[in-house]
Motif scaffolding. Structure first.
Motif, PDB file in Angstrom:
ATOM      1  N   GLY A  32     -25.674  42.520  -9.557  1.00 25.11           N
ATOM      2  CA  GLY A  32     -26.827  41.920  -8.887  1.00 25.11           C
ATOM      3  C   GLY A  32     -26.746  40.410  -8.822  1.00 25.11           C
ATOM      4  O   GLY A  32     -25.660  39.813  -8.990  1.00 25.11           O
ATOM      5  N   VAL A  65     -27.173  45.281 -18.554  1.00 26.16           N
ATOM      6  CA  VAL A  65     -26.620  44.047 -19.125  1.00 26.16           C
ATOM      7  C   VAL A  65     -27.393  42.901 -18.494  1.00 26.16           C
ATOM      8  O   VAL A  65     -27.359  42.710 -17.268  1.00 26.16           O
ATOM      9  N   ASN A  66     -28.130  42.154 -19.309  1.00 25.96           N
ATOM     10  CA  ASN A  66     -28.952  41.078 -18.758  1.00 25.96           C
ATOM     11  C   ASN A  66     -29.210  40.042 -19.848  1.00 25.96           C
ATOM     12  O   ASN A  66     -29.309  40.381 -21.023  1.00 25.96           O
ATOM     13  N   ILE A  71     -28.872  42.608 -12.998  1.00 26.61           N
ATOM     14  CA  ILE A  71     -29.882  43.140 -12.068  1.00 26.61           C
ATOM     15  C   ILE A  71     -31.218  43.111 -12.801  1.00 26.61           C
ATOM     16  O   ILE A  71     -31.332  43.626 -13.925  1.00 26.61           O
ATOM     17  N   SER A  72     -32.237  42.525 -12.164  1.00 23.33           N
ATOM     18  CA  SER A  72     -33.513  42.320 -12.849  1.00 23.33           C
ATOM     19  C   SER A  72     -34.270  43.616 -13.090  1.00 23.33           C
ATOM     20  O   SER A  72     -34.974  43.768 -14.080  1.00 23.33           O
ATOM     21  N   GLY A 123     -31.651  51.159   0.309  1.00 18.78           N
ATOM     22  CA  GLY A 123     -30.231  51.479   0.184  1.00 18.78           C
ATOM     23  C   GLY A 123     -30.085  52.949  -0.175  1.00 18.78           C
ATOM     24  O   GLY A 123     -30.827  53.774   0.322  1.00 18.78           O
ATOM     25  N   ALA A 178     -36.108  45.215 -10.291  1.00 21.41           N
ATOM     26  CA  ALA A 178     -37.273  45.245  -9.383  1.00 21.41           C
ATOM     27  C   ALA A 178     -37.523  46.698  -8.979  1.00 21.41           C
ATOM     28  O   ALA A 178     -36.585  47.501  -8.911  1.00 21.41           O
ATOM     29  N   GLN A 218     -25.388  49.250  -1.386  1.00 25.10           N
ATOM     30  CA  GLN A 218     -26.731  48.909  -1.903  1.00 25.10           C
ATOM     31  C   GLN A 218     -27.458  50.130  -2.452  1.00 25.10           C
ATOM     32  O   GLN A 218     -27.547  51.169  -1.811  1.00 25.10           O
ATOM     33  N   SER A 267     -27.284  45.427  -6.008  1.00 21.77           N
ATOM     34  CA  SER A 267     -28.698  45.235  -5.674  1.00 21.77           C
ATOM     35  C   SER A 267     -28.757  44.596  -4.282  1.00 21.77           C
ATOM     36  O   SER A 267     -27.737  44.160  -3.733  1.00 21.77           O
ATOM     37  N   ARG A 268     -29.950  44.512  -3.750  1.00 18.12           N
ATOM     38  CA  ARG A 268     -30.089  43.942  -2.412  1.00 18.12           C
ATOM     39  C   ARG A 268     -29.736  42.463  -2.396  1.00 18.12           C
ATOM     40  O   ARG A 268     -29.201  41.953  -1.421  1.00 18.12           O
ATOM     41  N   THR A 269     -30.022  41.786  -3.497  1.00 24.10           N
ATOM     42  CA  THR A 269     -29.678  40.362  -3.564  1.00 24.10           C
ATOM     43  C   THR A 269     -28.188  40.168  -3.317  1.00 24.10           C
ATOM     44  O   THR A 269     -27.768  39.324  -2.524  1.00 24.10           O
TER      45      THR A 269
HETATM   46  P1  FAD Z   1     -32.373  38.699  -9.164  1.00 22.45           P
HETATM   47  O1  FAD Z   1     -33.810  38.971  -8.954  1.00 22.45           O
HETATM   48  O2  FAD Z   1     -31.823  37.394  -8.764  1.00 22.45           O
HETATM   49  O3  FAD Z   1     -32.074  38.972 -10.698  1.00 22.45           O
HETATM   50  C1  FAD Z   1     -30.892  38.610 -11.321  1.00 22.45           C
HETATM   51  C2  FAD Z   1     -30.917  39.096 -12.754  1.00 22.45           C
HETATM   52  O4  FAD Z   1     -29.701  38.729 -13.380  1.00 22.45           O
HETATM   53  C3  FAD Z   1     -32.047  38.497 -13.584  1.00 22.45           C
HETATM   54  O5  FAD Z   1     -32.720  39.511 -14.301  1.00 22.45           O
HETATM   55  C4  FAD Z   1     -31.330  37.542 -14.560  1.00 22.45           C
HETATM   56  O6  FAD Z   1     -31.946  37.508 -15.842  1.00 22.45           O
HETATM   57  C5  FAD Z   1     -29.962  38.196 -14.661  1.00 22.45           C
HETATM   58  N1  FAD Z   1     -28.898  37.251 -14.963  1.00 22.45           N
HETATM   59  C6  FAD Z   1     -28.665  36.036 -14.377  1.00 22.45           C
HETATM   60  N2  FAD Z   1     -27.554  35.460 -14.886  1.00 22.45           N
HETATM   61  C7  FAD Z   1     -27.100  36.297 -15.840  1.00 22.45           C
HETATM   62  C8  FAD Z   1     -26.004  36.250 -16.752  1.00 22.45           C
HETATM   63  N3  FAD Z   1     -25.127  35.241 -16.743  1.00 22.45           N
HETATM   64  N4  FAD Z   1     -25.833  37.272 -17.609  1.00 22.45           N
HETATM   65  C9  FAD Z   1     -26.688  38.335 -17.616  1.00 22.45           C
HETATM   66  N5  FAD Z   1     -27.765  38.434 -16.784  1.00 22.45           N
HETATM   67  C10 FAD Z   1     -27.956  37.438 -15.901  1.00 22.45           C
HETATM   68  N6  FAD Z   1     -33.570  45.550  -3.950  1.00 22.45           N
HETATM   69  C11 FAD Z   1     -32.587  46.425  -4.248  1.00 22.45           C
HETATM   70  O7  FAD Z   1     -31.817  46.219  -5.188  1.00 22.45           O
HETATM   71  N7  FAD Z   1     -32.400  47.531  -3.475  1.00 22.45           N
HETATM   72  C12 FAD Z   1     -33.194  47.841  -2.431  1.00 22.45           C
HETATM   73  O8  FAD Z   1     -32.964  48.847  -1.759  1.00 22.45           O
HETATM   74  C13 FAD Z   1     -34.265  46.935  -2.117  1.00 22.45           C
HETATM   75  N8  FAD Z   1     -35.124  47.193  -1.106  1.00 22.45           N
HETATM   76  C14 FAD Z   1     -36.178  46.349  -0.888  1.00 22.45           C
HETATM   77  C15 FAD Z   1     -37.121  46.651   0.091  1.00 22.45           C
HETATM   78  C16 FAD Z   1     -38.205  45.826   0.299  1.00 22.45           C
HETATM   79  C17 FAD Z   1     -39.210  46.193   1.358  1.00 22.45           C
HETATM   80  C18 FAD Z   1     -38.340  44.656  -0.473  1.00 22.45           C
HETATM   81  C19 FAD Z   1     -39.518  43.751  -0.253  1.00 22.45           C
HETATM   82  C20 FAD Z   1     -37.414  44.330  -1.418  1.00 22.45           C
HETATM   83  C21 FAD Z   1     -36.326  45.153  -1.645  1.00 22.45           C
HETATM   84  N9  FAD Z   1     -35.371  44.863  -2.625  1.00 22.45           N
HETATM   85  C22 FAD Z   1     -34.402  45.759  -2.907  1.00 22.45           C
HETATM   86  C23 FAD Z   1     -35.353  43.537  -3.309  1.00 22.45           C
HETATM   87  C24 FAD Z   1     -35.946  43.567  -4.699  1.00 22.45           C
HETATM   88  O9  FAD Z   1     -37.341  43.347  -4.615  1.00 22.45           O
HETATM   89  C25 FAD Z   1     -35.333  42.463  -5.555  1.00 22.45           C
HETATM   90  O10 FAD Z   1     -35.502  41.233  -4.922  1.00 22.45           O
HETATM   91  C26 FAD Z   1     -33.854  42.672  -5.838  1.00 22.45           C
HETATM   92  O11 FAD Z   1     -33.620  43.974  -6.326  1.00 22.45           O
HETATM   93  C27 FAD Z   1     -33.413  41.653  -6.861  1.00 22.45           C
HETATM   94  O12 FAD Z   1     -32.033  41.775  -7.080  1.00 22.45           O
HETATM   95  P2  FAD Z   1     -31.409  41.341  -8.467  1.00 22.45           P
HETATM   96  O13 FAD Z   1     -32.211  41.901  -9.583  1.00 22.45           O
HETATM   97  O14 FAD Z   1     -29.965  41.683  -8.421  1.00 22.45           O
HETATM   98  O15 FAD Z   1     -31.481  39.757  -8.404  1.00 22.45           O
END
Ligand code: FAD
Length: 360
Positions: free
Chosen positions: A246, A323-324, A304-305, A291, A307, A286, A272-274
Motif C-alpha cells: 500500500g 505490517v505497519n 496498508i492502513s 477492486g 480503510a 487492486q 491497495s488503491r493508493t
Molecule cells: P495510506 O492511507 O497512505 O496508508 C499507508 C499506511 O502505511 C499507513 O497506515 C502507514 O502507517 C503505513 N506506513 C507508512 N510507512 C510505513 C513504513 N515505513 N512501514 C510500515 N508501515 C508504513 N482502497 C482500496 O485499497 N481498495 C479499493 O477497492 C478502494 N475503493 C475505494 C472506493 C471508494 C468509493 C473510495 C472513496 C475509496 C476507495 N479506496 C479503496 C481508498 C481507501 O479509502 C483508502 O484511501 C486506501 O485504501 C488507502 O490505501 P493505503 O492504506 O495503502 O494508503
C-alpha cells in the motif's frame, strides 16, 4: 437537475406537486419458479464463481422448495453441463453454439432474455465479474425487473422474497434489498464470498438444449481476437497466499520488496488503491471495494492502513498478517497477526527467513 426521485412529492404538505408514475403491468409472480445460476465459462472452463453460486443457489432453492437451474452458454460444452449437475443443479439450460464461444454481451443478453421469458425463473444469480457486470444489467432492464449488484450475502425472507445484501455508503453499512413486485429477482454476487458447492458423483439432472436463432449471427460487434493479459504471477482471486502493498511503500521501485516476498512464498501480489492510483502497479492487482474480493488462506497487508474500502475486499481471508508502523492503523483490528515496525526492515527480513526455510 430533477432526477424524478419523487422525494419532493412525498414531503410536500401542500400537495402542490403532482407526480404521476406510469402504470406498469402487474406481473403474476406465482408464475415464476426456480433459482437460476448463470454459469460463466472461459475457453470452455467453468469459472469457480459458478460453483460458488451453485452452492448458494442450492440453499435458496431448497428453502423455496423449488429447483436449481444452471445456465451455460458456449461452444462444444455439453460435457461441462454434467459438471453443473454434479455440483447441485437439477436442470441445466444449455445454449451450445459457435455464436456463444466467446463472451459478447449483445448475444449473451439476447439468449438469457429468451430463456428467462420462456421458463420464468423467480431468481437469477450471476457472478459480479467483468462478464456478469457487463450483460446482467441489460437483461434486468429488458425483463423490467430489479437488479442488486455486488451482493455479499443472500437469503430468503418469510414471504419468499430474495434478500440481497451488499455494502453501501462506502462499505459503512450493509443494505438488504428486496425486489417485491417484479420477477425474476436478479443479483450479481461477488467472487470468493461464498463457498463452492461440493461434487456429488453420479448426481442426476436434466440437460435442456436450447436453439439459438440464426438471426443472432447478425451483430453490431464482433470478437476479432481475445488477448490474454500476459503475466507470470499467480491469479489474485485464486491464490492461497497474497502479499499486498500500500501507500507505505512510498514509490514504485519499492514494490519490488513485495514481489520478492510473494515470489519466495509462491504468492500473488495485491495492492491497495493508493498503490494503484499512484501507478506503482496495475489495477488488476487492486483489492477492495472497487477492486477484487479475495479470500486466500493468508493475506499479508504491508503498509496498508486498513480503510473500510480495502477491508471489504480481503477481510474474509482465513488469516491476516499486517505490517505497519502505526499502532493505531485500523488494519490491526482486522488482522490475526501484526508486525509493528518499519516495513523496509521487516519485509526483506521475512523474505530472507522464508528463503532459508525453503533451502533447509
Ligand atoms: P495510506 O492511507 O497512505 O496508508 C499507508 C499506511 O502505511 C499507513 O497506515 C502507514 O502507517 C503505513 N506506513 C507508512 N510507512 C510505513 C513504513 N515505513 N512501514 C510500515 N508501515 C508504513 N482502497 C482500496 O485499497 N481498495 C479499493 O477497492 C478502494 N475503493 C475505494 C472506493 C471508494 C468509493 C473510495 C472513496 C475509496 C476507495 N479506496 C479503496 C481508498 C481507501 O479509502 C483508502 O484511501 C486506501 O485504501 C488507502 O490505501 P493505503 O492504506 O495503502 O494508503
Amino acid at each position: 437537475k430533477c432526477t424524478l426521485c419523487g422525494a419532493c412529492f412525498e414531503v410536500c404538505k401542500f400537495e402542490a406537486i403532482l407526480f404521476e408514475k406510469p402504470e406498469t403491468e402487474k406481473k403474476d409472480l406465482s408464475a415464476y419458479k426456480g433459482v437460476w445460476v448463470f454459469c460463466e465459462q472461459k475457453k470452455g472452463i467453468i469459472q469457480s464463481v459458478a460453483y460458488e453460486l451453485l452452492g448458494e443457489g442450492r440453499k435458496l432453492a431448497d428453502k423455496l422448495n423449488t429447483y436449481l437451474g444452471g445456465v451455460l452458454f458456449g461452444e462444444n460444452i455439453k460435457e461441462k453441463a454434467k459438471n453443473l449437475i454434479s455440483r447441485g443443479a437439477d436442470k441445466v439450460y444449455l445454449a451450445d453454439s459457435p455464436l456463444l464461444k466467446d463472451f459478447l454481451d449483445e448475444t449473451y443478453t439476447k439468449v438469457l432474455i429468451d430463456l428467462a421469458t420462456k421458463y420464468k425463473p423467480e431468481i437469477i444469480l450471476a457472478g459480479a465479474t467483468t462478464i456478469g457486470r457487463s450483460f446482467i444489467p441489460k437483461v434486468a432492464v429488458k425483463l423490467q425487473t430489479g437488479l442488486t449488484a455486488d451482493c455479499t450475502a443472500l437469503g430468503i425472507d418469510s414471504k419468499g422474497n430474495l434478500m440481497q445484501t451488499r455494502p453501501a455508503f462506502g462499505g459503512n453499512i450493509m443494505a438488504t434489498i428486496l425486489c417485491k413486485n417484479s420477477r425474476p429477482q436478479m443479483a450479481t454476487v461477488r467472487h470468493k464470498v461464498m463457498k463452492e458447492s461440493c461434487i456429488t458423483e453420479g448426481r442426476k439432472g436434466e440437460i435442456i438444449l436450447e436453439d439459438i436463432p440464426e438471426s443472432y449471427s447478425r451483430r453490431d460487434t464482433q470478437v476479432i481476437k481475445v488477448v490474454q493479459e500476459l503475466t507470470s504471477t499467480i491469479n489474485l482471486t485464486e491464490a492461497d497466499i497474497i502479499v499486498s502493498g500500500g501507500g507505505g511503500l512510498q514509490k514504485k521501485e519499492n514494490f519490488k520488496i513485495i514481489e520478492d516476498l510473494a515470489k519466495v512464498l509462491g504468492a500473488a501480489v495485491g495492492a491497495s488503491r493508493t498503490a494503484v492510483d499512484k501507478g506503482w502497479i496495475s489495477y488488476s492487482h487492486q483489492v477492495g471495494q472497487t477492486g477484487k474480493t479475495v479470500c486466500p488462506k493468508l493475506y499479508i497487508a504491508v503498509g496498508i492502513s486498513g480503510a473500510i474500502q480495502h477491508l471489504v475486499g480481503m477481510q474474509s481471508s482465513e488469516k491476516i498478517l499486517a505490517v505497519n508502523k502505526d499502532p493505531n492503523a485500523p488494519i490491526f483490528k482486522a488482522a490475526d497477526y501484526g508486525l509493528l515496525g518499519d516495513l523496509f526492515k521487516i519485509v526483506p527480513a521475512l523474505t530472507e527467513e522464508f528463503k532459508n526455510l525453503k533451502i533447509n
